[in-house]
Enzyme design. Sequence first.
Site, PDB file in Angstrom:
ATOM      1  N   GLY A   1       0.816  -1.221   0.000  1.00  0.00           N
ATOM      2  CA  GLY A   1       0.000   0.000   0.000  1.00  0.00           C
ATOM      3  C   GLY A   1       0.843   1.260   0.000  1.00  0.00           C
ATOM      4  O   GLY A   1       2.044   1.215   0.279  1.00  0.00           O
TER       5      GLY A   1
ATOM      6  N   ARG B   1      -5.039  -2.182   9.968  1.00  0.00           N
ATOM      7  CA  ARG B   1      -5.657  -3.468   9.663  1.00  0.00           C
ATOM      8  C   ARG B   1      -5.609  -4.385  10.882  1.00  0.00           C
ATOM      9  O   ARG B   1      -6.605  -4.937  11.293  1.00  0.00           O
ATOM     10  CB  ARG B   1      -4.862  -4.087   8.515  1.00  0.00           C
TER      11      ARG B   1
ATOM     12  N   THR C   1       5.313   0.936   6.388  1.00  0.00           N
ATOM     13  CA  THR C   1       3.944   0.592   6.757  1.00  0.00           C
ATOM     14  C   THR C   1       3.312   1.753   7.486  1.00  0.00           C
ATOM     15  O   THR C   1       3.824   2.194   8.512  1.00  0.00           O
ATOM     16  CB  THR C   1       3.857  -0.662   7.657  1.00  0.00           C
ATOM     17  N   ILE C   2       2.246   2.246   6.953  1.00  0.00           N
ATOM     18  CA  ILE C   2       1.571   3.366   7.609  1.00  0.00           C
ATOM     19  C   ILE C   2       0.981   2.903   8.933  1.00  0.00           C
ATOM     20  O   ILE C   2       0.819   3.678   9.871  1.00  0.00           O
ATOM     21  CB  ILE C   2       0.500   3.949   6.665  1.00  0.00           C
ATOM     22  N   ASP C   3       0.666   1.594   9.019  1.00  0.00           N
ATOM     23  CA  ASP C   3       0.037   1.055  10.231  1.00  0.00           C
ATOM     24  C   ASP C   3       1.022   0.906  11.390  1.00  0.00           C
ATOM     25  O   ASP C   3       0.612   0.597  12.502  1.00  0.00           O
ATOM     26  CB  ASP C   3      -0.565  -0.334   9.949  1.00  0.00           C
TER      27      ASP C   3
ATOM     28  N   GLY D   1       4.713  -7.985   4.087  1.00  0.00           N
ATOM     29  CA  GLY D   1       4.671  -8.885   2.931  1.00  0.00           C
ATOM     30  C   GLY D   1       5.871  -8.655   2.028  1.00  0.00           C
ATOM     31  O   GLY D   1       6.535  -9.604   1.583  1.00  0.00           O
TER      32      GLY D   1
ATOM     33  N   ILE E   1      -5.346  10.135   4.120  1.00  0.00           N
ATOM     34  CA  ILE E   1      -4.241  10.163   5.080  1.00  0.00           C
ATOM     35  C   ILE E   1      -3.003   9.492   4.504  1.00  0.00           C
ATOM     36  O   ILE E   1      -1.868   9.803   4.855  1.00  0.00           O
ATOM     37  CB  ILE E   1      -4.716   9.474   6.384  1.00  0.00           C
TER      38      ILE E   1
HETATM   39  N1  LIG Z   1       5.283 -14.611   2.021  1.00  0.00           N
HETATM   40  C1  LIG Z   1       5.589 -13.923   0.922  1.00  0.00           C
HETATM   41  N2  LIG Z   1       6.548 -14.382   0.077  1.00  0.00           N
HETATM   42  C2  LIG Z   1       6.872 -13.685  -1.042  1.00  0.00           C
HETATM   43  N3  LIG Z   1       6.288 -12.530  -1.406  1.00  0.00           N
HETATM   44  C3  LIG Z   1       5.329 -12.033  -0.618  1.00  0.00           C
HETATM   45  C4  LIG Z   1       4.922 -12.696   0.583  1.00  0.00           C
HETATM   46  N4  LIG Z   1       3.947 -11.959   1.151  1.00  0.00           N
HETATM   47  C5  LIG Z   1       3.740 -10.902   0.352  1.00  0.00           C
HETATM   48  N5  LIG Z   1       4.577 -10.944  -0.709  1.00  0.00           N
HETATM   49  C6  LIG Z   1       4.636  -9.958  -1.796  1.00  0.00           C
HETATM   50  O1  LIG Z   1       4.996  -8.697  -1.271  1.00  0.00           O
HETATM   51  C7  LIG Z   1       4.294  -7.660  -1.927  1.00  0.00           C
HETATM   52  C8  LIG Z   1       3.617  -6.762  -0.934  1.00  0.00           C
HETATM   53  O2  LIG Z   1       2.839  -7.503  -0.002  1.00  0.00           O
HETATM   54  P1  LIG Z   1       1.518  -6.905   0.640  1.00  0.00           P
HETATM   55  O3  LIG Z   1       0.562  -6.553  -0.440  1.00  0.00           O
HETATM   56  O4  LIG Z   1       1.063  -7.822   1.693  1.00  0.00           O
HETATM   57  O5  LIG Z   1       1.961  -5.496   1.226  1.00  0.00           O
HETATM   58  P2  LIG Z   1       2.949  -5.135   2.398  1.00  0.00           P
HETATM   59  O6  LIG Z   1       4.338  -5.142   1.913  1.00  0.00           O
HETATM   60  O7  LIG Z   1       2.665  -6.017   3.577  1.00  0.00           O
HETATM   61  O8  LIG Z   1       2.541  -3.641   2.671  1.00  0.00           O
HETATM   62  P3  LIG Z   1       1.246  -3.101   3.439  1.00  0.00           P
HETATM   63  O9  LIG Z   1       1.799  -2.432   4.652  1.00  0.00           O
HETATM   64  O10 LIG Z   1       0.630  -2.144   2.517  1.00  0.00           O
HETATM   65  O11 LIG Z   1       0.364  -4.265   3.754  1.00  0.00           O
HETATM   66  C9  LIG Z   1       3.323  -8.319  -2.880  1.00  0.00           C
HETATM   67  O12 LIG Z   1       3.813  -8.184  -4.198  1.00  0.00           O
HETATM   68  C10 LIG Z   1       3.281  -9.767  -2.433  1.00  0.00           C
HETATM   69  O13 LIG Z   1       3.102 -10.672  -3.503  1.00  0.00           O
HETATM   70  O1  LIG Z   2      -6.736  -0.675  -0.327  1.00  0.00           O
HETATM   71  P1  LIG Z   2      -5.319  -1.126  -0.321  1.00  0.00           P
HETATM   72  O2  LIG Z   2      -4.435  -0.337  -1.181  1.00  0.00           O
HETATM   73  O3  LIG Z   2      -5.164  -2.581  -0.520  1.00  0.00           O
HETATM   74  O4  LIG Z   2      -4.750  -0.842   1.128  1.00  0.00           O
HETATM   75  C1  LIG Z   2      -5.445  -0.958   2.312  1.00  0.00           C
HETATM   76  C2  LIG Z   2      -4.551  -1.430   3.423  1.00  0.00           C
HETATM   77  O5  LIG Z   2      -3.262  -0.915   3.373  1.00  0.00           O
HETATM   78  C3  LIG Z   2      -2.835  -0.533   4.671  1.00  0.00           C
HETATM   79  O6  LIG Z   2      -2.763   0.847   4.704  1.00  0.00           O
HETATM   80  C4  LIG Z   2      -1.484  -1.084   4.965  1.00  0.00           C
HETATM   81  O7  LIG Z   2      -0.570  -0.467   4.117  1.00  0.00           O
HETATM   82  C5  LIG Z   2      -3.898  -1.038   5.614  1.00  0.00           C
HETATM   83  O8  LIG Z   2      -4.089  -0.241   6.735  1.00  0.00           O
HETATM   84  C6  LIG Z   2      -5.090  -1.084   4.731  1.00  0.00           C
HETATM   85  O9  LIG Z   2      -5.996  -2.063   5.134  1.00  0.00           O
HETATM   86 MG   LIG Z   3       1.204  -5.983   5.095  1.00  0.00          MG
END
Ligand SMILES: Nc1ncnc2c1ncn2[C@@H]1O[C@H](COP(=O)(O)OP(=O)(O)OP(=O)(O)O)[C@@H](O)[C@H]1O
Ligand SMILES: O=P(O)(O)OC[C@H]1O[C@](O)(CO)[C@@H](O)[C@@H]1O
Ligand SMILES: [Mg+2]
Length: 475
Positions: free
Chosen positions: A101, A265, A218-220, A191, A378
Amino acid sequence: MVDSGDSQMKLANGDSGYVLEDVPHLTDYIPDLPTYTNPLQDNPSYSAVKQYFVNMDDTVSQKIVVHKNGPRGTHFRRAGPRQKVYFKSDEVYACIVTCGGLCPGLNTVIREIVCGLYHMYGVSKVLGIDGGYRGFYSKNTISMTPKFVNDIHKRGGTILGTSRGGHDTSKIVDSIQDRGINQVYIIGGDGTQKGAAVIYEEIQRRGLKVAVAGIPKTIDNDIPVIDKSFGFDTAVEEAQRAINAAHVEAESTENGIGVVKLMGRYSGFIAMYATLASRDVDCCLIPESPFYLEGKGGLFEFIKKRLKENGHMVIVIAEGAGQDLLSKSLQSMDQQDASGNKLLQDVGLWISHRIKDHFAKENKMNITLKYIDPTYMIRAIPANASDNVYCTLLAHSAIHGAMAGYTGFTVGPVNGRHAYIPFNRVTEKQNKVVITDRMWARLLSSTDQPSFMSPKVVNKAKKREEPATLLNGNI
Ligand SMILES: Nc1ncnc2c1ncn2[C@@H]1O[C@H](COP(=O)(O)OP(=O)(O)OP(=O)(O)O)[C@@H](O)[C@H]1O
Ligand SMILES: O=P(O)(O)OC[C@H]1O[C@](O)(CO)[C@@H](O)[C@@H]1O
Ligand SMILES: [Mg+2]
C-alpha cells in the site's frame, strides 16, 4: 560466529548474555571478494566529520531498560558507513522497487537512495522498477538520476507505482541477473520484506554478488523491532484534520456524534496516537482491544452517558477493530487481496448504522451522526518534515549497508540508533498496541472510555503480551 543452524540466523554470543543477531554478508557465500576504500573519505561534505565511519564492532541493543545483573540481550549491527566497501562506484548497478500500500514518504526514500548513491558513492546507474514486484519481469524499467528525482519528495504516492501480489521469485531473480543489477533496494511492508527475504535466499543460492536491502514501510506501524515506521507521523497529523471536522460537526448539533475511521488493519497505532494527540475524541476502538455494543459496560451505554454529559461525542475507529462483531452480523465474505491479505468490511459504516438503529429504537434520544472516512486521504499525501528527515536516514543506512557488502537485511532505528536487522526478525510477527501497557492506559484515562475488559480478560492479556516498541510508550 556461531551458526544457529537456522539459515536465516547468524548469531554471535558475547559476555553477560550478549547476543548479536547479525545480518548476512556477501563474503559469507563469495569468499575473497576485493575491498575498496570508501569514497566518502574524499568527499568534501563529509571530510570534516569526526570519526565518520562506524566501528566494525558497533552494535545496537534491543533492550534499553536494564538491571544490574540482567543479561545484555539481543543486539543488531549498527548501520552506517564502513571504511572498506565491496563495490567500486562504477561497478554498482542498483534498482529500487516499491510494493504494498501507499505511505507518505515513499518518494523521499526513492529520492534519497538515488541522490545518496550518487553524492556519497559516485554511483550513477540506478533503475526504477515499475509497479512493484511484478514490474521486474513484466514492465520496462525507469532510469533514475538525481535530476529526475529532485522534486519527488513533495508528491504523495510513489513515482514508481506499486502493487500487491505478483511475487515470482525465480522470474524476479532472473531479471536481476539478466540485467546485471548488483544492489536491490526493496521498500515495503511485512509482505514485501518476506518477498525480499526469498529474493535474497535465491540470490545466495545462485551465488550472485548482489546485495539485497529492505526499507520497511507501513503506515500502520505494524513492523516489529524498529521504533516506528516512516509515514506514521504524517498519517497521525493528517488524521487530526478529520477528527477536527468530526468534532465541529458533532458539537454543532444536539446529540451530535462524529465517527472517524482510520487505517490500521491489525494494529491501532494511528487511531491511538491520533486520539491522544487530538483530545477531542471520546472513544477510540482498535483491533487489539475487543469491545461490545449492548448491555452494561458496552458502547451504547457509554455513548448515552457521554451525550447526556457533553451533548456531543467523537468516536475514532481503526479499520480492523470489531471485525469479529461484523462477521457475526454480516455475512462474512472472506475475500482476499492479490497478496493474500484479508479484505476487511467497512467497520465505520457498520458501527454508524448500528448506533443510529439503536437510538432510533430507544426512541428517547434523537441523535445526528456524521461518518467521515479519510483513510486514503491520510495515506496519499507527501511526508511531513520529520518523516522526510527520517526517510533520508533510512535510505542512507540502506546504501551504506549494501556498499559495505551486507545483504539480506532491513534497516531501521532501534531505540533511536539505526541498525541492520535480519529479515526474519521483522517478518516473524506484527507489531501491535499492547493494551496492558501504559500508553493504552493513558488513552483510556484521556478519553475516560470503558476498557471493555473484564478482570479475567485483563489477566489473560497481561500474561500474553510483551511490551513492544517505543510507540507503546514504555515510560
Ligand atoms: N510470504 C511472501 N513471500 C513472497 N512474497 C510475498 C509474501 N507476502 C507478500 N509478498 C509480496 O509482497 C508484496 C507486498 O505484499 P503486501 O501486499 O502484503 O503489502 P505489504 O508489503 O505487507 O505492505 P502493506 O503495509 O501495505 O500491507 C506483494 O507483491 C506480495 O506478492
Ligand atoms: O486498499 P489497499 O491499497 O489494498 O490498502 C489498504 C490497506 O493498506 C494498509 O494501509 C497497509 O498499508 C492497511 O491499513 C489497509 O488495510
Ligand atoms: Mg502488510
